[in-house]
Design an enzyme around this catalytic site. Structure first.
Site, PDB file in Angstrom:
ATOM      1  N   GLU A  93      -0.038   5.331  -2.119  1.00 14.12           N
ATOM      2  CA  GLU A  93       0.974   5.984  -1.296  1.00 14.12           C
ATOM      3  C   GLU A  93       2.269   5.183  -1.193  1.00 14.12           C
ATOM      4  O   GLU A  93       2.270   3.948  -1.279  1.00 14.12           O
ATOM      5  CB  GLU A  93       0.412   6.226   0.120  1.00 14.12           C
ATOM      6  CG  GLU A  93      -0.702   7.264   0.112  1.00 14.12           C
ATOM      7  CD  GLU A  93      -1.301   7.553   1.480  1.00 14.12           C
ATOM      8  OE1 GLU A  93      -1.906   8.625   1.633  1.00 14.12           O
ATOM      9  OE2 GLU A  93      -1.160   6.721   2.403  1.00 14.12           O
ATOM     10  N   CYS A 106       9.403   2.387   1.047  1.00 21.92           N
ATOM     11  CA  CYS A 106       8.299   1.463   1.299  1.00 21.92           C
ATOM     12  C   CYS A 106       7.279   1.686   0.183  1.00 21.92           C
ATOM     13  O   CYS A 106       6.700   2.774   0.080  1.00 21.92           O
ATOM     14  CB  CYS A 106       7.678   1.738   2.663  1.00 21.92           C
ATOM     15  SG  CYS A 106       6.218   0.728   3.001  1.00 21.92           S
ATOM     16  N   CYS A 113      -6.753  -2.902  -1.267  1.00 18.81           N
ATOM     17  CA  CYS A 113      -6.362  -4.274  -0.908  1.00 18.81           C
ATOM     18  C   CYS A 113      -7.619  -5.110  -0.707  1.00 18.81           C
ATOM     19  O   CYS A 113      -8.649  -4.594  -0.264  1.00 18.81           O
ATOM     20  CB  CYS A 113      -5.523  -4.258   0.379  1.00 18.81           C
ATOM     21  SG  CYS A 113      -4.794  -5.868   0.784  1.00 18.81           S
ATOM     22  N   CYS A 117      -7.295  -7.127   6.411  1.00 15.58           N
ATOM     23  CA  CYS A 117      -6.666  -7.289   7.725  1.00 15.58           C
ATOM     24  C   CYS A 117      -7.199  -6.181   8.640  1.00 15.58           C
ATOM     25  O   CYS A 117      -7.204  -5.008   8.256  1.00 15.58           O
ATOM     26  CB  CYS A 117      -5.145  -7.200   7.617  1.00 15.58           C
ATOM     27  SG  CYS A 117      -4.418  -8.525   6.626  1.00 15.58           S
ATOM     28  N   CYS A 120      -5.110  -2.863   9.619  1.00 14.33           N
ATOM     29  CA  CYS A 120      -4.454  -2.115   8.540  1.00 14.33           C
ATOM     30  C   CYS A 120      -5.448  -1.198   7.852  1.00 14.33           C
ATOM     31  O   CYS A 120      -6.501  -1.654   7.382  1.00 14.33           O
ATOM     32  CB  CYS A 120      -3.851  -3.111   7.541  1.00 14.33           C
ATOM     33  SG  CYS A 120      -3.085  -2.320   6.116  1.00 14.33           S
ATOM     34  N   CYS A 339       3.575   1.930   9.771  1.00 11.09           N
ATOM     35  CA  CYS A 339       3.085   0.602   9.397  1.00 11.09           C
ATOM     36  C   CYS A 339       1.579   0.479   9.629  1.00 11.09           C
ATOM     37  O   CYS A 339       1.090   0.735  10.724  1.00 11.09           O
ATOM     38  CB  CYS A 339       3.834  -0.440  10.228  1.00 11.09           C
ATOM     39  SG  CYS A 339       3.333  -2.124   9.921  1.00 11.09           S
TER      40      CYS A 339
END
Length: 348
Positions: A93, A106, A113, A117, A120, A339
């Site tokens: 995305e 962005c 990933c 974290c 996220c 975010c």
């Protein structure tokens, strides 16, 4: 069966050699290179100023895998989220974030990933693979086209704050930025590009050694090692002291702008003591700014956003201590584009 080479992975010199060996005129190199990096051809058939025979030959010799938009969502606040599909069927995305002053892309650097974290959404996905530099470039091109279509303005800024850790895909991110800022690419100034990292100290120093020209943002989110370990496992091998050392080295080598990113979580990192610890870190690095970010809840994480009074008290304390801090309000929450929310949530 031999894999066909991606033509965009050839340098200008290699492309020149190829046409020379074919007995083609030298100007063919420039024509094809323009199609690849400035006219953004998605297939050899698009290259209409080449003969049909040459287009067929190129199609036999090379591949031209281009990122495609798989789905688009429009937020009530004007944010546009795109789900892109890679040539091998993966989804990733990217987001167009509009304000009156700027239009920002962005972009993502990895499919998934590996850093996990806790706050996220991407951190709960497996890392499938790195994006190649041309796939990253395609994201910027496609988001720029959206910006021109929806807002009648080109992109003014790019932030590497989408899915993945950019510094764990170092070579592709560097090459993508080189293409984005090249005269025969998108020709955007590196000073309008920010790379955000969760904190890979060794690679931050490498950015300094490579004398990069773009800005750097560190996703800090907690101002002591105990709390940061809890929400960002990478801190166990890249603690705050190591990151302070790396950022100072980066600044000494480049003099480029450094920003801290700090998401506020209720009753975790939003007290005056937390603000004091954050100020101590800020004083140890020549940082330009601390971005205080609203937390955007995700299903898997137990924390919530502090109330407005707590946020304002935190901001007031920073400002009273002469810290250059800015509260960044979330954009695109209604389409999971804010975010920490990118996770291909609406994938089939």
């Amino acid at each position: 069966m031999k894999e066909v080479q991606n033509i965009r992975h050839l340098s200008l010199g290699e492309l020149e050699n190829y046409f020379e060996e074919m007995g083609e005129k030298k100007f063919r190199t420039k024509q094809v290179y323009e199609w690849l990096w400035q006219k953004h051809a998605h297939s050899f058939a698009d290259m209409t100023n080449l003969s049909k025979e040459l287009r067929t030959k190129l199609g036999e010799q090379f591949s031209l895998p281009a990122l495609k938009i798989d789905a688009t969502q429009y937020s009530a606040d004007g944010t546009v989220k795109s789900r892109f599909k890679t040539y091998d069927g993966h989804l990733v995305e990217g987001v167009l974030i509009p304000t009156d002053e700027r239009k920002t892309a962005c972009v993502s650097s990895q499919i998934g990933c590996s850093l996990s974290c806790k706050f996220c959404a991407t951190g709960y996905m497996d890392r499938k693979r790195n994006l190649s530099f041309d796939e990253i470039y395609d994201q910027v091109v496609l988001i720029n086209q959206q910006s021109e279509r929806v807002y009648d303005k080109k992109l003014s800024n790019i932030v590497f704050m989408g899915m993945g850790e950019p510094l764990l895909n170092y070579n592709n991110v560097m090459k993508a930025i080189e293409r984005i800022s090249a005269e025969d690419g998108l020709f955007m100034s590196p000073k309008r590009i920010t790379v955000s990292t969760a904190g890979v100290a060794k690679q931050i120093k490498k950015l300094g050694d490579d004398n990069v020209r773009f800005k750097l943002a560190l996703s800090l989110h907690a101002a002591n090692d105990t709390k940061r370990n809890e929400i960002m496992p990478i801190n166990e091998t890249n603690n705050i002291k190591a990151l302070i050392d790396a950022l100072n080295y980066f600044y000494k080598q480049t003099k480029n702008e450094i920003t801290f990113e700090y998401i506020l979580f209720q009753n975790f990192n939003d007290s005056q003591k937390d603000a004091e610890e954050l100020i101590k870190i800020y004083r140890q690095v020549p940082a330009d700014l601390i971005n205080i970010i609203e937390y955007n809840p995700i299903d898997a994480f137990r924390f919530s956003k502090p109330d407005e009074d707590t946020i304002q008290n935190f901001m007031n304390y920073l400002e009273a201590n002469r810290v250059n801090a800015r509260l960044r309000r979330s954009r695109g929450k209604d389409i999971d584009a804010a975010c920490g929310q990118l996770a291909n949530k609406d994938r089939d």
